[in-house]
Design a protein around this motif. Structure first.
Motif, PDB file in Angstrom:
ATOM      1  N   CYS A  40     -10.291   5.100  -2.991  1.00 54.19           N
ATOM      2  CA  CYS A  40     -10.645   3.845  -2.318  1.00 54.19           C
ATOM      3  C   CYS A  40      -9.542   2.792  -2.419  1.00 54.19           C
ATOM      4  CB  CYS A  40     -11.941   3.296  -2.895  1.00 54.19           C
ATOM      5  SG  CYS A  40     -13.342   4.403  -2.625  1.00 54.19           S
ATOM      6  N   LEU A  41      -8.434   3.158  -3.016  1.00 53.96           N
ATOM      7  CA  LEU A  41      -7.290   2.247  -3.057  1.00 53.96           C
ATOM      8  C   LEU A  41      -6.554   2.346  -1.732  1.00 53.96           C
ATOM      9  CD1 LEU A  41      -5.887   3.039  -6.607  1.00 53.96           C
ATOM     10  CD2 LEU A  41      -7.375   1.132  -5.926  1.00 53.96           C
ATOM     11  N   ASN A  42      -6.087   1.222  -1.239  1.00 51.39           N
ATOM     12  CA  ASN A  42      -5.298   1.238  -0.015  1.00 51.39           C
ATOM     13  C   ASN A  42      -3.934   1.832  -0.326  1.00 51.39           C
ATOM     14  OD1 ASN A  42      -6.863  -0.017   2.225  1.00 51.39           O
ATOM     15  ND2 ASN A  42      -7.144  -1.581   0.659  1.00 51.39           N
ATOM     16  N   LYS A  43      -3.437   2.577   0.643  1.00 55.13           N
ATOM     17  CA  LYS A  43      -2.179   3.294   0.477  1.00 55.13           C
ATOM     18  C   LYS A  43      -1.197   2.877   1.553  1.00 55.13           C
ATOM     19  CE  LYS A  43      -5.464   6.674  -0.782  1.00 55.13           C
ATOM     20  NZ  LYS A  43      -6.534   5.707  -0.672  1.00 55.13           N
ATOM     21  N   LEU A  44       0.072   3.052   1.240  1.00 49.94           N
ATOM     22  CA  LEU A  44       1.136   2.816   2.208  1.00 49.94           C
ATOM     23  C   LEU A  44       1.845   4.136   2.417  1.00 49.94           C
ATOM     24  CD1 LEU A  44       2.540  -0.515   0.716  1.00 49.94           C
ATOM     25  CD2 LEU A  44       1.053  -0.252   2.723  1.00 49.94           C
ATOM     26  N   GLU A  45       2.049   4.500   3.663  1.00 49.95           N
ATOM     27  CA  GLU A  45       2.711   5.760   3.975  1.00 49.95           C
ATOM     28  C   GLU A  45       4.038   5.479   4.657  1.00 49.95           C
ATOM     29  OE1 GLU A  45       1.883  10.048   6.196  1.00 49.95           O
ATOM     30  OE2 GLU A  45       0.291   8.551   6.078  1.00 49.95           O
ATOM     31  N   ASP A  46       5.111   6.056   4.117  1.00 47.19           N
ATOM     32  CA  ASP A  46       6.438   5.910   4.706  1.00 47.19           C
ATOM     33  C   ASP A  46       6.470   6.738   5.990  1.00 47.19           C
ATOM     34  OD1 ASP A  46       9.211   6.554   5.386  1.00 47.19           O
ATOM     35  OD2 ASP A  46       9.718   5.610   3.470  1.00 47.19           O
ATOM     36  N   PRO A  47       6.704   6.102   7.139  1.00 47.98           N
ATOM     37  CA  PRO A  47       6.669   6.844   8.407  1.00 47.98           C
ATOM     38  C   PRO A  47       7.791   7.871   8.535  1.00 47.98           C
ATOM     39  CG  PRO A  47       7.391   4.583   8.762  1.00 47.98           C
ATOM     40  CD  PRO A  47       6.998   4.689   7.325  1.00 47.98           C
ATOM     41  N   ASP A  48       8.881   7.690   7.796  1.00 49.39           N
ATOM     42  CA  ASP A  48       9.996   8.637   7.879  1.00 49.39           C
ATOM     43  C   ASP A  48       9.810   9.846   6.979  1.00 49.39           C
ATOM     44  OD1 ASP A  48      11.347   6.965   9.712  1.00 49.39           O
ATOM     45  OD2 ASP A  48      12.185   5.787   8.059  1.00 49.39           O
ATOM     46  N   THR A  49       9.325   9.611   5.761  1.00 46.32           N
ATOM     47  CA  THR A  49       9.221  10.705   4.795  1.00 46.32           C
ATOM     48  C   THR A  49       7.798  11.243   4.643  1.00 46.32           C
ATOM     49  OG1 THR A  49       8.787   9.247   2.917  1.00 46.32           O
ATOM     50  CG2 THR A  49      11.119   9.696   3.461  1.00 46.32           C
ATOM     51  N   GLY A  50       6.803  10.448   5.052  1.00 41.84           N
ATOM     52  CA  GLY A  50       5.413  10.842   4.857  1.00 41.84           C
ATOM     53  C   GLY A  50       4.934  10.594   3.436  1.00 41.84           C
ATOM     54  N   GLU A  51       5.802  10.046   2.585  1.00 46.49           N
ATOM     55  CA  GLU A  51       5.425   9.775   1.199  1.00 46.49           C
ATOM     56  C   GLU A  51       4.343   8.701   1.158  1.00 46.49           C
ATOM     57  OE1 GLU A  51       7.411   8.145  -2.933  1.00 46.49           O
ATOM     58  OE2 GLU A  51       8.720   8.915  -1.357  1.00 46.49           O
ATOM     59  N   THR A  55      -1.663   1.584  -3.851  1.00 44.84           N
ATOM     60  CA  THR A  55      -1.608   0.195  -4.275  1.00 44.84           C
ATOM     61  C   THR A  55      -2.837  -0.099  -5.123  1.00 44.84           C
ATOM     62  OG1 THR A  55      -2.884  -0.792  -2.469  1.00 44.84           O
ATOM     63  CG2 THR A  55      -0.531  -0.401  -2.059  1.00 44.84           C
ATOM     64  N   ARG A  56      -2.827  -1.202  -5.834  1.00 39.31           N
ATOM     65  CA  ARG A  56      -4.025  -1.603  -6.582  1.00 39.31           C
ATOM     66  C   ARG A  56      -4.960  -2.426  -5.711  1.00 39.31           C
ATOM     67  NH1 ARG A  56      -2.441  -6.757  -9.642  1.00 39.31           N
ATOM     68  NH2 ARG A  56      -4.557  -6.627 -10.366  1.00 39.31           N
ATOM     69  N   VAL A  57      -4.669  -2.480  -4.425  1.00 41.09           N
ATOM     70  CA  VAL A  57      -5.503  -3.186  -3.460  1.00 41.09           C
ATOM     71  C   VAL A  57      -6.639  -2.247  -3.030  1.00 41.09           C
ATOM     72  CG1 VAL A  57      -5.569  -4.389  -1.252  1.00 41.09           C
ATOM     73  CG2 VAL A  57      -3.482  -4.481  -2.664  1.00 41.09           C
ATOM     74  N   ALA A  58      -7.844  -2.609  -3.391  1.00 44.34           N
ATOM     75  CA  ALA A  58      -9.000  -1.735  -3.166  1.00 44.34           C
ATOM     76  C   ALA A  58      -9.717  -2.057  -1.865  1.00 44.34           C
ATOM     77  CB  ALA A  58      -9.981  -1.869  -4.323  1.00 44.34           C
ATOM     78  N   CYS A  59     -10.326  -1.040  -1.308  1.00 46.19           N
ATOM     79  CA  CYS A  59     -11.211  -1.199  -0.154  1.00 46.19           C
ATOM     80  C   CYS A  59     -12.245  -2.270  -0.466  1.00 46.19           C
ATOM     81  CB  CYS A  59     -11.912   0.129   0.136  1.00 46.19           C
ATOM     82  SG  CYS A  59     -13.221   0.006   1.369  1.00 46.19           S
ATOM     83  N   ARG A  60     -12.606  -3.003   0.543  1.00 48.28           N
ATOM     84  CA  ARG A  60     -13.571  -4.100   0.370  1.00 48.28           C
ATOM     85  C   ARG A  60     -14.919  -3.622  -0.149  1.00 48.28           C
ATOM     86  NH1 ARG A  60     -13.722  -3.750   6.661  1.00 48.28           N
ATOM     87  NH2 ARG A  60     -11.555  -3.553   6.164  1.00 48.28           N
ATOM     88  N   TRP A 136      -8.997  -2.949 -12.781  1.00 46.52           N
ATOM     89  CA  TRP A 136      -7.610  -3.338 -12.486  1.00 46.52           C
ATOM     90  C   TRP A 136      -7.244  -3.374 -11.003  1.00 46.52           C
ATOM     91  CZ3 TRP A 136      -4.892   0.533 -10.122  1.00 46.52           C
ATOM     92  CH2 TRP A 136      -5.195   1.853 -10.453  1.00 46.52           C
ATOM     93  N   THR A 137      -8.240  -3.404 -10.151  1.00 51.99           N
ATOM     94  CA  THR A 137      -7.944  -3.495  -8.718  1.00 51.99           C
ATOM     95  C   THR A 137      -8.058  -4.942  -8.247  1.00 51.99           C
ATOM     96  OG1 THR A 137     -10.245  -3.155  -8.037  1.00 51.99           O
ATOM     97  CG2 THR A 137      -8.873  -1.181  -8.332  1.00 51.99           C
ATOM     98  N   VAL A 138      -7.521  -5.189  -7.050  1.00 46.03           N
ATOM     99  CA  VAL A 138      -7.727  -6.473  -6.373  1.00 46.03           C
ATOM    100  C   VAL A 138      -8.356  -6.156  -5.020  1.00 46.03           C
ATOM    101  CG1 VAL A 138      -5.884  -7.727  -7.534  1.00 46.03           C
ATOM    102  CG2 VAL A 138      -5.372  -6.491  -5.461  1.00 46.03           C
ATOM    103  N   PRO A 139      -9.346  -6.939  -4.606  1.00 43.93           N
ATOM    104  CA  PRO A 139      -9.999  -6.680  -3.323  1.00 43.93           C
ATOM    105  C   PRO A 139      -9.051  -6.932  -2.152  1.00 43.93           C
ATOM    106  CG  PRO A 139     -11.309  -8.175  -4.691  1.00 43.93           C
ATOM    107  CD  PRO A 139      -9.974  -8.031  -5.339  1.00 43.93           C
ATOM    108  N   GLU A 140      -9.153  -6.112  -1.124  1.00 42.65           N
ATOM    109  CA  GLU A 140      -8.237  -6.218   0.008  1.00 42.65           C
ATOM    110  C   GLU A 140      -8.314  -7.555   0.724  1.00 42.65           C
ATOM    111  OE1 GLU A 140      -9.093  -2.929   2.601  1.00 42.65           O
ATOM    112  OE2 GLU A 140     -11.054  -3.691   3.128  1.00 42.65           O
ATOM    113  N   PHE A 141      -9.456  -8.221   0.670  1.00 42.89           N
ATOM    114  CA  PHE A 141      -9.553  -9.513   1.352  1.00 42.89           C
ATOM    115  C   PHE A 141      -8.818 -10.621   0.599  1.00 42.89           C
ATOM    116  CE2 PHE A 141     -13.534  -8.818  -0.993  1.00 42.89           C
ATOM    117  CZ  PHE A 141     -13.530  -9.899  -1.860  1.00 42.89           C
TER     118      PHE A 141
END
Length: 156
Positions: A40-51, A55-60, A136-141
């Protein structure tokens, strides 16, 4: 009360070791979730590598204390992009799941860790082992999406 474990829990003994993921009952499938909240943590995906970076930013909808979705049964009404993980969707979604996820581990042919509630017999063992996102998460909003990079975490 019956001594039959299937009657008590609705789960076949050590089902995760005896059956393929596609052979599990819906109840067994859901029981594989260890309640860590990492998916449920938000993720960032590198468009070039797919990695994928977590993040510690959690779904609402994530409850930071229970590490469970506050609206699990109707979550897509609030978060349309939330993935319904099934044996059929697992292969295309495993790459973004945490390395400790039971679904990912079993798909790879790896065993469940000792702290997994199905192995330990205790729901809190995931938290006691430090394997959940409890506290240890922070809400996405609270975090602008442009700032999510500032919240990337390592080793998940």
């Amino acid at each position: 009360m019956s001594d039959d474990p299937i009657r008590r829990t609705g789960l076949r003994p050590r089902f995760w070791e005896r059956f393929k993921l596609s052979q599990l009952t819906p109840h067994e499938w859901e029981a594989l979730c260890d309640g860590c909240g990492k998916c449920c943590l938000n993720k960032l995906e590198d468009p070039d590598t797919g990695e994928v970076a977590f993040t510690r930013v959690a779904c609402r909808l994530l409850d930071d204390q229970t590490c469970r979705c506050a609206q699990y049964d109707i979550r897509r009404q609030f978060v349309p992009e939330c993935v319904f993980l099934t044996p059929q969707t697992l292969a295309k979604n495993a790459y973004w799941m945490p390395s400790t996820c039971a679904y990912r581990l079993l798909q790879q042919g790896d065993p469940l860790p000792d702290w997994h509630p199905l192995v330990s017999g205790r729901a809190d063992s995931v938290h006691e082992a430090g394997q959940s996102v409890r506290g240890w998460t922070v809400p996405e909003f609270e975090v602008d999406e442009d700032d999510w990079e500032d919240h990337i975490i390592e080793d998940l």
